[in-house]
Design an enzyme around this catalytic site. Structure first.
Site, PDB file in Angstrom:
ATOM      1  N   ASN A   1     -22.594  97.258  38.004  1.00 46.51           N
ATOM      2  CA  ASN A   1     -23.686  97.862  37.243  1.00 46.51           C
ATOM      3  C   ASN A   1     -23.214  98.615  36.002  1.00 46.51           C
ATOM      4  OD1 ASN A   1     -22.677  99.829  39.254  1.00 46.51           O
ATOM      5  ND2 ASN A   1     -24.171 101.202  38.319  1.00 46.51           N
ATOM      6  N   HIS A   2     -21.896  98.870  35.862  1.00 51.78           N
ATOM      7  CA  HIS A   2     -21.393  99.503  34.646  1.00 51.78           C
ATOM      8  C   HIS A   2     -20.939  98.475  33.615  1.00 51.78           C
ATOM      9  CE1 HIS A   2     -21.377 103.918  35.253  1.00 51.78           C
ATOM     10  NE2 HIS A   2     -21.563 103.543  36.510  1.00 51.78           N
TER      11      HIS A   2
ATOM     12  N   HIS B   1     -21.100  93.614  43.994  1.00 56.76           N
ATOM     13  CA  HIS B   1     -20.846  95.008  43.647  1.00 56.76           C
ATOM     14  C   HIS B   1     -21.743  95.966  44.429  1.00 56.76           C
ATOM     15  CE1 HIS B   1     -19.582  98.480  41.373  1.00 56.76           C
ATOM     16  NE2 HIS B   1     -20.851  98.803  41.217  1.00 56.76           N
TER      17      HIS B   1
ATOM     18  N   HIS C   1     -13.202 102.101  37.400  1.00 55.07           N
ATOM     19  CA  HIS C   1     -13.759 103.091  36.480  1.00 55.07           C
ATOM     20  C   HIS C   1     -12.707 103.695  35.544  1.00 55.07           C
ATOM     21  CE1 HIS C   1     -17.975 103.225  37.418  1.00 55.07           C
ATOM     22  NE2 HIS C   1     -17.748 103.353  38.722  1.00 55.07           N
TER      23      HIS C   1
ATOM     24  N   ASP D   1     -14.339  99.683  42.860  1.00 53.39           N
ATOM     25  CA  ASP D   1     -14.454 100.280  41.523  1.00 53.39           C
ATOM     26  C   ASP D   1     -13.109 100.843  41.041  1.00 53.39           C
ATOM     27  OD1 ASP D   1     -16.978 100.103  42.783  1.00 53.39           O
ATOM     28  OD2 ASP D   1     -17.811 101.600  41.433  1.00 53.39           O
TER      29      ASP D   1
ATOM     30  N   HIS E   1     -19.390 100.088  44.618  1.00 51.57           N
ATOM     31  CA  HIS E   1     -20.578 100.790  44.097  1.00 51.57           C
ATOM     32  C   HIS E   1     -20.708 102.251  44.500  1.00 51.57           C
ATOM     33  CE1 HIS E   1     -24.308 100.769  41.996  1.00 51.57           C
ATOM     34  NE2 HIS E   1     -25.121 100.682  43.039  1.00 51.57           N
TER      35      HIS E   1
ATOM     36  N   ASP F   1     -17.403  97.359  38.048  1.00 51.42           N
ATOM     37  CA  ASP F   1     -17.255  98.740  37.585  1.00 51.42           C
ATOM     38  C   ASP F   1     -15.822  99.013  37.137  1.00 51.42           C
ATOM     39  OD1 ASP F   1     -19.916  99.142  37.970  1.00 51.42           O
ATOM     40  OD2 ASP F   1     -19.704 100.898  39.255  1.00 51.42           O
TER      41      ASP F   1
END
Length: 781
Positions: free
Chosen positions: A586-587, A639, A524, A522, A732, A554
């Site tokens: 999932n984002h 992920h 982010h 990730d 994740h 992500d």
């Protein structure tokens, strides 16, 4: 494993002895298996003389009346075909009685059979092959009824039939060829199966239950289920299966065959026949109860009679049937399509992969030399004695090299400072080379990559400028565009999104990659750490680095620089589509972003109208992103985590995830699980959770996230073993050290954003190279 040998095969002659007085036919009986009298043809001896010797032994007759049928059988990798010649002889009642005094190898092994008895023997699986019925009616009536006629896998008519290499799928284009392709049984594998089929069945042209049982036993099937499997494979109800029927059935039951699209429909037809015990094309309640019992067993649910009966009755009611009704195949398929019957992907699966059985046959040539003339000495091609061929599915196509159009001049500091076309460096390039025509497509791609005016490089320059003037390590610092025009930046990003979407469209949902590979977790919105990784690992760009890159999702939300992170990744994906690989996390879902920060960031930095345009363009790209990847056919990357077996019996099912995937939660449960699942946390184990894991094949509800599942080490081990993998690499979850090794060292979690949400965690990535998974951690202080 039956040690049938192709080298032992030779031409065979047989005879149909028919008594006109009572329409009976003479058969041999051995181990309760009935067949026509016959023998191998010795080298240099005529067919008629060979069968005449047998007839003299049986009936004191010196020669047959004529030829009934000749089969010419093509064998892969053999220089010559093998023949089965069937003669015919008509006798009267007096001649019938002579067999009572038969001596030699036929003594006590002959009996006369009527047509009614023949049909009973067929129904009881006591014929060596349905060929007997075909030959009986040909001799009796001079013609063969359609139900007994030779399979359409043979070319010819009445007295002469032959096979050729068209037997190998796709001999006929269509749905069944797609089924074979989905199973991974390639041409070489099919040739091995065909050679084995001939070695075990010849001179018969059909495989009977006895031989079928030996093969399924080697595939790990329990004895009690094999007759049901034979019934499913015998699609024409002959009580014997042809080679293609055998091949298609093996493809349908293979664990690697996905349960989606055309393959799912064909598999469900086999499942229906598996449970249709009386072959009347209808499942009655008792048949359906057995199906429900097997479904519940696959889900680790109670299989007591009351629970099974209740679920079967409730399912019939949902379909619109009462307990006394029967379910037709059409209604069965419709019920599955309408999700009234769920979980069929776990039914009718071979315990062992078909390719494993093929490799153990040891028939054929190594795939590396398969393009050479397929001629082998018959004495060398012995079943079980040759070196097993390599059936490993290639993960990268054969490459053709060419000299690149541009050269790169690099400073001692490691920064690229000058890009030149080869033709401009005449002192280094010969005249004959300069006169060679350029590959214009390659030249255009190279020009786009190195041209500072290309839209992707304009976007990269813009984000580097923004990173230099903003305090990217401080999430609370005010953002400024400086001298950069936000409208131009936004239009460039939208342009890149529209172009890179086309690259994602042609990628499978499951990427097959090769090492060396940097695997990133990730980010982010942490562009500072992304550029830090670049500086240390691919400082002059992904395209000039020997290792490829795999990002596990992500990319947006939580951090303040999601626009910059996604601009970087999509720009380099556009420039190097096979070097830079991006999976969906999932984002990368609209509903999730609305709850977090990416949409707000777009509007804050670009205004409501343009911000929403950028947000929509980026999410349109996310809809086409792959969901998972393998590296060297050994590492599984996604992920979140592994999916449950009832959604994904084999990883090839991932390629059936729909595209585009606008609403993952409703469009694909499999994609949702891959993006959201987590491993079990040992500290959270309770007796209740242990029971839930045991009841659901190592999966339990993911209460921490409120969706999807958590999985145990046992579930991971089963998943890896079923798909011939060694490790799971996922993201994740934030890890304090930037990584975490779990579940007996088979699971690696990697997180590439340091100080996540104000915390003190490190950032890390994984380097997969030469069989090693090396953790690289950044010192970010």
């Amino acid at each position: 494993m039956a040690k049938s040998s192709i080298s032992d095969l030779t031409h065979v002659v047989s005879v149909v002895v028919f008594c006109k007085a009572d329409s009976t036919v003479l058969l041999t009986v051995e181990n309760n298996e009935h067949w026509i009298p016959g023998t191998k043809v010795p080298m240099g001896v005529s067919w008629e003389k060979t069968i005449g010797k047998d007839l003299n032994e049986i009936l004191k007759v010196s020669s047959p009346d004529g030829i009934c049928r000749i089969w010419k059988i093509w064998i892969p990798c053999q220089p010559e075909p093998v023949y089965h010649c069937v003669f015919q002889l008509y006798v009267d009642s007096d001649s019938k009685n002579k067999i009572k005094n038969t001596m030699g190898r036929y003594r006590g092994k002959l009996r006369w059979v009527t047509d009614g008895e023949l049909l009973k023997l067929q129904a009881a699986n006591n014929l060596r092959s349905p060929d007997v019925l075909d030959l009986y009616f040909l001799v009796k009536d001079g013609v063969v009824a359609d139900r007994f006629a030779p399979s359409d896998e043979f070319i010819g008519h009445r007295n002469f039939y032959e096979t050729c290499q068209e037997l190998i799928s796709p001999g006929k284009p269509g749905n069944y060829s797609q089924l074979v392709n989905a199973s991974g049984i390639d041409k070489l594998g099919q040739e091995s199966l065909l050679t084995d089929f001939i070695a075990m069945c010849f001179p018969a042209t059909y495989m009977n239950l006895r031989i079928f049982s030996k093969i399924l036993t080697e595939l790990g099937w329990a004895k009690e289920f094999i007759p049901c499997a034979f019934r499913a494979a015998d699609v024409n109800n002959r009580n014997g299966i042809t080679f293609r029927e055998y091949l298609y059935f093996l493809a349908a039951i293979d664990p690697a065959t996905s349960h989606g699209g055309v393959q799912a429909e064909l598999r469900c037809k086999y499942i229906f026949r598996f449970y249709d015990r009386d072959r009347d094309n209808a499942l009655r309640m008792e048949d359906f109860k057995q199906l429900v019992l097997d479904l519940r067993r696959s889900k680790k649910l109670s299989v007591d009679a009351a629970a099974v009966a209740k679920e079967a009755s409730e399912t019939f009611k949902v379909i619109g049937l009462n307990d006394n009704a029967s379910l037709s195949m059409i209604d069965f398929l419709k019920a599955i399509c309408d999700l009234k019957i769920k979980g069929t992907s776990s039914l009718l699966r071979s315990p062992n992969p078909v390719m494993k059985y093929i490799k153990e046959l040891g028939i054929g040539t190594d795939s590396k030399v398969a393009t050479q003339p397929a001629v082998a000495k018959a004495s060398e091609n012995v079943r079980g004695k040759m070196t097993a061929p390599s059936f490993r599915i290639p993960v990268q196509q054969q490459l053709t090299y060419e000299v690149a159009v541009h050269t790169v001049r690099i400073q001692k500091s490691g920064q690229a400072i000058n890009i030149d076309e080869m033709k401009q460096l005449q002192e280094a390039v010969s005249l004959t080379t300069l006169k060679q025509p350029y590959n214009e497509q390659t030249r255009k791609i190279s020009m786009d990559i190195f041209s500072q005016r290309s839209v992707s490089n304009e976007l990269l320059k813009g984000l580097r400028y923004l990173a230099s003037i903003n305090r990217t390590k401080d999430a609370k610092a005010n953002f400024t565009w400086g001298q950069l025009d936000p409208n131009t930046y936004a239009r460039n990003l939208i342009n890149v999104c529209n172009q890179v979407k086309e690259a994602f469209k042609v990628e499978p949902r499951l990427l097959e990659l090769t090492s060396p590979m940097y695997i990133m977790g990730d980010f982010h919105g942490n562009v500072a750490d992304l550029l830090y990784f670049e500086k240390l690992l691919w400082h002059i760009g992904p395209g000039l680095n020997p290792s490829s890159l795999l990002f596990l999702g992500d990319y947006v939300d939580r951090g303040a620089y999601s626009i910059e992170v996604i601009s970087y990744l999509l720009s380099y994906k556009l420039q190097y589509p096979t070097k830079v690989n991006l999976l969906r996390g999932n984002h990368e879902i609209r509903e999730v972003q609305k709850m977090f920060t990416f949409q707000k960031e777009c509007i804050l930095k670009l205004g409501e109208k343009l911000g929403n345009e950028v947000w929509a363009a980026v999410n349109n790209v996310f809809d086409y992103m792959p969901i998972a990847a393998t590296i060297d056919n050994k590492l599984f990357c996604c992920h979140g985590g592994i999916p449950p077996p009832w959604l994904c019996p084999a990883i090839s099912a991932i390629n059936d995830i729909p595209v585009p995937l606008n609403q993952p939660d409703s469009q694909s449960s499999l994609a949702w699980e891959l993006m959201w699942n987590d491993p079990v946390r040992p500290k959270t184990m309770t007796d209740k959770l242990t029971m839930e894991l045991l009841a659901n094949e190592g999966f339990a509800v993911n209460t921490r996230r409120g969706t999807a599942h958590i999985f145990s080490v046992e579930a991971l081990e089963r998943f890896l073993k079923a798909n011939q993998l060694t490790h799971l690499v996922r993201a994740h979850e934030v890890a304090q050290a930037g990584f975490q090794v779990q579940q007996k060292g088979k699971l690696l979690t990697v997180f590439s954003s340091s100080k996540y949400c104000g915390g003190q965690n490190d950032a890390a990535c994984v380097m997969a190279d030469q069989g090693k998974l090396r953790i690289l951690r950044l010192e970010t202080d």
